[in-house]
Design an enzyme around this catalytic site. Structure first.
Site, PDB file in Angstrom:
ATOM      1  N   LYS A 188     -38.673 -67.468  26.155  1.00  0.00           N
ATOM      2  CA  LYS A 188     -38.004 -68.537  27.148  1.00  0.00           C
ATOM      3  C   LYS A 188     -38.105 -67.753  28.461  1.00  0.00           C
ATOM      4  O   LYS A 188     -38.818 -66.594  28.706  1.00  0.00           O
ATOM      5  CB  LYS A 188     -36.625 -68.717  26.526  1.00  0.00           C
ATOM      6  CG  LYS A 188     -36.540 -69.443  25.403  1.00  0.00           C
ATOM      7  CD  LYS A 188     -36.996 -70.972  25.282  1.00  0.00           C
ATOM      8  CE  LYS A 188     -36.702 -71.828  24.331  1.00  0.00           C
ATOM      9  NZ  LYS A 188     -36.771 -71.305  22.818  1.00  0.00           N
ATOM     10  N   ILE A 189     -37.331 -68.483  29.466  1.00  0.00           N
ATOM     11  CA  ILE A 189     -37.550 -68.022  30.994  1.00  0.00           C
ATOM     12  C   ILE A 189     -36.949 -66.658  31.028  1.00  0.00           C
ATOM     13  O   ILE A 189     -37.418 -65.631  31.845  1.00  0.00           O
ATOM     14  CB  ILE A 189     -36.483 -68.998  31.873  1.00  0.00           C
ATOM     15  CG1 ILE A 189     -37.078 -70.441  31.567  1.00  0.00           C
ATOM     16  CG2 ILE A 189     -37.050 -68.621  33.294  1.00  0.00           C
ATOM     17  CD1 ILE A 189     -38.314 -70.780  31.742  1.00  0.00           C
TER      18      ILE A 189
END
Length: 386
Positions: A188-189
């Protein structure tokens, strides 16, 4: 193999984790609330609760909204199974809303039509879970307007979307929802290795989420049934879970938050470069709605399955053989055997199924080099044209 997603760990991350390892607290110490406060301030929500995963966050969010037996939760079929499973954990039932063919998010038009029918037969949802696919926000203003008419609660599954915006404001501020959920999985980010967070502006929901993630135990005298026996005293006032995040994980997340904007900018730069390099190729590239600024968790293209074209499966296998770790996001949840046993069938959600038949996720992460991206593009170009 060039992976489709990958975390970046720098020395500052390592130092932050080592500092916790050398401290007095490995868990339930001061770093978790620091991380929660940092995320809440960044996205503009009143409360944030760090938990062991985004799945845990979805579960406690449903429980906090009193989702239970006899209730319905609706979500998108194009998501990871956790967006639907969270309802089943609570004893509720699940249904799906077809996607918009351009954004791949829940279609507001399809939602409205389904709500009209559900009202007539007395089967309205208690909770709707829009999923911000690939980091691009759903049309939350439209969904919120329907919630005010039909009375359902909203949990934004923003697992892909921290660092993104909607109508110029950060995803996660809960302006159009009751609870927002983030994921901090390594692809994810930002990452905490495993972990998630539930955001809310409602103090009552905040109280319940805080209880439910930690066994339902409190030391707050205001919610105890009687005066404490002494300073050591606590009470279990709900049936909760051990969904806590450790200080070790929170330290990593706190360090990563300092680079959130940098990470999103790098993803946009790579996505823009893909757009330019692939513009003459016979594929469909991601479309970005002007109301949203995506966090760009994924860069998903569509390989047309028209007669005469190479199939998506053939392209997938050839890309993997070329050392490019493409992936597919996602297999429609209603087609999973567990959900098929509930009565869902192929053809129920045609936009989602059409999308799935063509989808291919290309590598996208901040440390993807220009050379690696060129390899992805040249391989795709060769495979598709073949």
């Amino acid at each position: 193999m060039i992976p489709y997603g990958r975390q970046q760990i720098v020395q500052a991350d390592i130092d932050a984790v080592v500092d916790v390892l050398r401290s007095d607290f490995l868990t339930q110490g001061p770093v978790v609330p620091q991380f929660e406060s940092t995320v809440a301030q960044r996205v503009g929500s009143a409360y944030g609760f760090a938990v062991s995963s985004a799945t845990a966050a979805l579960h406690v969010a449903c429980l906090a909204l009193d989702l239970g037996e006899g209730d319905w939760l609706w979500t998108s079929p194009i998501t990871f199974v956790a967006s639907a499973n969270c309802a089943l954990y609570c004893g509720a039932k699940v249904d799906f809303v077809d996607i918009d063919p351009r954004t791949y998010n829940m279609s507001v038009e399809a939602l409205e039509k389904k709500l009209e029918v559900a009202k007539k037969i007395g089967r309205l949802p208690k909770v709707v879970v829009p999923v911000h696919f690939a980091g691009q926000s759903c049309d939350m203003r439209g969904i919120r307007a329907l919630a005010e008419v039909y009375g359902f609660k909203i949990i934004e599954d923003a697992s892909h979307a921290i660092g993104g915006t909607y109508l110029g404001e950060p995803v996660g501020n809960c302006r159009y929802s009751d609870i927002v959920v983030f994921s901090f999985h390594p692809v994810k980010i930002i990452t905490t290795a495993e972990g998630g967070m539930a955001m809310t502006n409602d103090p009552q929901l905040a109280r319940r989420i805080g209880l439910l993630r930690s066994h339902g135990i409190t030391r707050d005298r205001a919610v105890m049934t009687h005066e404490p026996d002494g300073p050591w005293y606590y009470q279990q006032v709900e049936l909760g879970f051990n969904y806590r995040m450790t200080d070790i994980q929170a330290a990593l997340g706190l360090s990563q938050m300092a680079r959130l904007d940098e990470y999103v900018a790098a993803r946009h730069s790579l996505a823009n470069r893909y757009d330019k390099l692939l513009e003459d190729l016979a594929i469909v590239r991601p479309w970005q709605h002007p109301d949203a600024f995506s966090a760009y968790h994924l860069f998903t293209v569509r390989i047309s399955n028209r007669p005469g074209n190479r199939s998506r499966r053939a392209v997938f296998e050839a890309m993997r053989e070329a050392g490019v770790g493409v992936n597919v996001h996602y297999i429609p949840v209603h087609l999973q055997p567990y959900f098929s046993a509930m009565g869902f069938r192929s053809g129920d959600f045609p936009n989602a199924e059409c999308y799935y038949s063509e989808a291919l996720t290309l590598p996208l992460y901040p440390t993807l080099s220009t050379q690696q991206q060129d390899t992805v593009v040249s391989s795709l170009r060769e495979v598709v044209k073949a």
